[in-house]
Design an enzyme around this catalytic site. Structure first.
Site, PDB file in Angstrom:
ATOM      1  N   GLU A  90       0.819  -1.209   0.000  1.00 30.95           N
ATOM      2  CA  GLU A  90       0.000   0.000   0.000  1.00 30.95           C
ATOM      3  C   GLU A  90       0.856   1.263   0.000  1.00 30.95           C
ATOM      4  O   GLU A  90       2.000   1.259   0.448  1.00 30.95           O
ATOM      5  CB  GLU A  90      -0.986  -0.006   1.170  1.00 30.95           C
ATOM      6  N   CYS A 110       7.255  -6.950   7.077  1.00 30.75           N
ATOM      7  CA  CYS A 110       8.408  -6.389   7.778  1.00 30.75           C
ATOM      8  C   CYS A 110       8.815  -7.369   8.870  1.00 30.75           C
ATOM      9  O   CYS A 110       7.976  -8.069   9.427  1.00 30.75           O
ATOM     10  CB  CYS A 110       7.999  -5.046   8.407  1.00 30.75           C
ATOM     11  N   CYS A 114       7.980  -4.227  15.607  1.00 28.96           N
ATOM     12  CA  CYS A 114       7.531  -3.165  16.525  1.00 28.96           C
ATOM     13  C   CYS A 114       6.114  -3.488  17.013  1.00 28.96           C
ATOM     14  O   CYS A 114       5.243  -3.854  16.226  1.00 28.96           O
ATOM     15  CB  CYS A 114       7.565  -1.805  15.837  1.00 28.96           C
ATOM     16  N   GLY A 157       7.423  -1.824   5.831  1.00 26.52           N
ATOM     17  CA  GLY A 157       8.795  -2.280   5.612  1.00 26.52           C
ATOM     18  C   GLY A 157       9.831  -1.424   6.290  1.00 26.52           C
ATOM     19  O   GLY A 157       9.567  -0.289   6.687  1.00 26.52           O
ATOM     20  N   GLU A 158      11.022  -1.986   6.448  1.00 29.33           N
ATOM     21  CA  GLU A 158      12.149  -1.246   7.012  1.00 29.33           C
ATOM     22  C   GLU A 158      13.126  -0.973   5.861  1.00 29.33           C
ATOM     23  O   GLU A 158      13.813  -1.888   5.385  1.00 29.33           O
ATOM     24  CB  GLU A 158      12.806  -2.082   8.122  1.00 29.33           C
ATOM     25  N   SER A 189      12.582   6.735   6.644  1.00 28.20           N
ATOM     26  CA  SER A 189      12.346   6.493   8.066  1.00 28.20           C
ATOM     27  C   SER A 189      12.884   5.116   8.465  1.00 28.20           C
ATOM     28  O   SER A 189      12.656   4.130   7.765  1.00 28.20           O
ATOM     29  CB  SER A 189      10.837   6.561   8.332  1.00 28.20           C
ATOM     30  N   SER A 212      12.787   6.472  14.088  1.00 24.40           N
ATOM     31  CA  SER A 212      11.646   6.137  14.938  1.00 24.40           C
ATOM     32  C   SER A 212      12.169   5.853  16.331  1.00 24.40           C
ATOM     33  O   SER A 212      12.690   4.780  16.607  1.00 24.40           O
ATOM     34  CB  SER A 212      10.922   4.907  14.378  1.00 24.40           C
ATOM     35  N   HIS A 214      10.532   6.764  19.742  1.00 23.17           N
ATOM     36  CA  HIS A 214       9.397   6.245  20.511  1.00 23.17           C
ATOM     37  C   HIS A 214       9.639   6.001  21.996  1.00 23.17           C
ATOM     38  O   HIS A 214       8.697   5.693  22.737  1.00 23.17           O
ATOM     39  CB  HIS A 214       8.820   4.965  19.893  1.00 23.17           C
ATOM     40  N   CYS A 331      -0.095   2.433   8.895  1.00 21.89           N
ATOM     41  CA  CYS A 331       0.752   1.485   8.168  1.00 21.89           C
ATOM     42  C   CYS A 331       0.188   0.077   8.150  1.00 21.89           C
ATOM     43  O   CYS A 331      -0.037  -0.514   9.195  1.00 21.89           O
ATOM     44  CB  CYS A 331       2.132   1.386   8.811  1.00 21.89           C
TER      45      CYS A 331
HETATM   46  N1  SAH Z   1      10.392   0.764   9.381  1.00 21.32           N
HETATM   47  C1  SAH Z   1      10.513   2.180   9.306  1.00 21.32           C
HETATM   48  C2  SAH Z   1       9.521   2.848   8.385  1.00 21.32           C
HETATM   49  C3  SAH Z   1       8.096   2.367   8.392  1.00 21.32           C
HETATM   50  S1  SAH Z   1       7.120   2.755   9.802  1.00 21.32           S
HETATM   51  C4  SAH Z   1      10.479   2.787  10.694  1.00 21.32           C
HETATM   52  O1  SAH Z   1      10.321   2.051  11.650  1.00 21.32           O
HETATM   53  O2  SAH Z   1      10.685   3.991  10.826  1.00 21.32           O
HETATM   54  C5  SAH Z   1       6.851   4.493   9.720  1.00 21.32           C
HETATM   55  C6  SAH Z   1       6.586   5.144  11.053  1.00 21.32           C
HETATM   56  O3  SAH Z   1       5.274   4.814  11.543  1.00 21.32           O
HETATM   57  C7  SAH Z   1       7.547   4.712  12.144  1.00 21.32           C
HETATM   58  O4  SAH Z   1       7.894   5.808  12.939  1.00 21.32           O
HETATM   59  C8  SAH Z   1       6.693   3.732  12.936  1.00 21.32           C
HETATM   60  O5  SAH Z   1       7.210   3.541  14.220  1.00 21.32           O
HETATM   61  C9  SAH Z   1       5.353   4.413  12.887  1.00 21.32           C
HETATM   62  N2  SAH Z   1       4.208   3.589  13.214  1.00 21.32           N
HETATM   63  C10 SAH Z   1       3.987   2.289  12.939  1.00 21.32           C
HETATM   64  N3  SAH Z   1       2.792   1.878  13.408  1.00 21.32           N
HETATM   65  C11 SAH Z   1       2.224   2.950  13.973  1.00 21.32           C
HETATM   66  C12 SAH Z   1       0.993   3.171  14.647  1.00 21.32           C
HETATM   67  N4  SAH Z   1       0.103   2.186  14.813  1.00 21.32           N
HETATM   68  N5  SAH Z   1       0.749   4.414  15.122  1.00 21.32           N
HETATM   69  C13 SAH Z   1       1.646   5.424  14.937  1.00 21.32           C
HETATM   70  N6  SAH Z   1       2.814   5.270  14.322  1.00 21.32           N
HETATM   71  C14 SAH Z   1       3.112   4.047  13.854  1.00 21.32           C
END
Ligand code: SAH
Length: 344
Positions: A90, A110, A114, A157-158, A189, A212, A214, A331
């Site tokens: 997507e 992925c 997370c 994806g990462e 990202s 990211s 967090h 995502c």
């Molecule tokens: N893998 C990469 C890029 C994809 S995720 C990364 O981790 O950065 C893109 C961003 O969306 C990241 O900051 C991720 O932590 C965040 N993300 C994923 N799921 C989420 C959710 N349910 N709510 C808010 N942010 C989210």
């Protein structure tokens, strides 16, 4: 042969191998990456026999547009694309005052795990090819008829786990003979793969790196993100500093606010200390709840208080505007819903 993933130089070699003059490579490149042709047949400035030879090398990379959802609230569009092997990815199209942005996926699934993320629930299926990353953008440009100004590699994806294809993609999308999108308008990202972040710093690109984050302690970060077992915050901060030193590009820290998990005043202070030592920008993201987990969004007042605290500590901070919540904006949610429906 995946022609759309070849650089201009590689394409020239390939074209000469096929017995054509080198300058034809420039025309072919332009048809694919600037005019966004969907087939060799459309490329009428190339001879019929050359087009036939190209066809024999394999079809031009193309995605199926399976579904488009448009948000009634803000015009955000979410696209679900089918790949040639039946997998789905997507992408999101967002209209801002400063231009149009596309958020693309870099992998099918992925493997980063997370806890709050829907994209990783079924693990990694495979990496996306450079041409498959490009086509998400090209298909959206064809569909909207509008120019794309910004790209964020923040979908499923990462990207650092698909490093070589990512770098190739960045070169292709920013090349003058193609869409010529400024590298300064491209953000990648990562959840924090330290060796790749360092490699990227030395790559000579002008893109923005978003980390990211967090969490502000290794312990809390490990609870949310398995990658934190591999790299400490100290190593991460060093990699961010190195990235800034090498590229002169300010880092973005993404921080998803989860109620009762990382949204207290103390967290804001700890985040200020981490961010204060670096040339960076903090982007607060109200966590988008997914049904498989019970993470909740912080209350609006809590989010504002968190932001104010950072501002008071002189940290450059914004709250991410939530777009497309009514269309499975988070995502991996649209793809998941489709997979579930297919199974049912
Ligand atoms: N893998 C990469 C890029 C994809 S995720 C990364 O981790 O950065 C893109 C961003 O969306 C990241 O900051 C991720 O932590 C965040 N993300 C994923 N799921 C989420 C959710 N349910 N709510 C808010 N942010 C989210």
């Amino acid at each position: 042969m995946d022609m759309k993933s070849l650089t201009r130089e590689e394409l020239k070699i390939k074209v000469e191998e096929l017995g054509e003059k080198g300058f034809r490579a420039g025309q072919l490149y332009q048809w694919m990456h600037e005019k966004l042709a969907e087939s060799y047949e459309e490329m009428t400035s190339l001879s019929k026999s050359f087009r036939a030879k190209l066809e024999e090398e394999g079809a031009l990379m193309k995605l199926d547009m399976i579904q488009v959802q448009e948000s009634k609230a803000d015009g955000t569009r979410k696209y679900l694309f089918g790949l040639s092997d039946g997998n789905m990815v997507e992408s999101v199209w967002m209209k801002y005052r400063h231009g149009n942005s596309v958020c693309i996926s870099s992998q099918v699934g992925c493997r980063m795990g997370c806890k709050f993320c829907a994209s990783t629930l079924d693990g990694l299926e495979r990496n996306l090819l450079p041409s498959e990353m490009l086509e998400q953008i090209y298909a959206i440009i064809r569909h909207t008829g509008e120019k794309v100004n910004n790209i964020v590699v923040m979908g499923t994806g990462e990207p650092m786990d698909n490093y070589d294809n990512l770098i190739r993609f960045i070169h292709l999308i920013s090349s003058p003979g193609g869409q010529n999108i400024s590298q300064r308008n491209i953000t990648v990202s990562t959840c924090g793969l330290v060796p790749e972040m360092k490699k990227l710093a030395a790559q000579g690109l002008q893109i923005t790196l978003a980390l990211s984050l967090h969490a502000t302690t290794d312990e809390k970060r490990r609870e949310l993100m398995p990658i934190a077992n591999r790299y400490s915050l100290k190593e991460l901060m060093e990699a961010c500093r190195y990235y800034f030193e090498e590229t002169g590009r300010r880092i973005t820290f993404e921080y998803a606010l989860v109620a009762g998990v990382n949204d207290r005043k103390e967290d804001a202070d700890a985040l200020s200390r981490l961010a204060g030592g670096l040339n960076c920008h903090v982007n607060l993201i109200p966590v988008n709840p997914i049904k498989e987990r019970d993470y909740r969004q912080s209350a609006r007042g809590q989010i504002e208080a968190f932001k104010n605290k950072l501002e008071k500590n002189k940290i450059n901070v914004t709250i991410r505007r939530e777009m497309g919540r009514d269309i499975d904006g988070a995502c991996g949610q649209l793809r998941r819903r489709h997979m579930e429906n297919d199974l049912a």
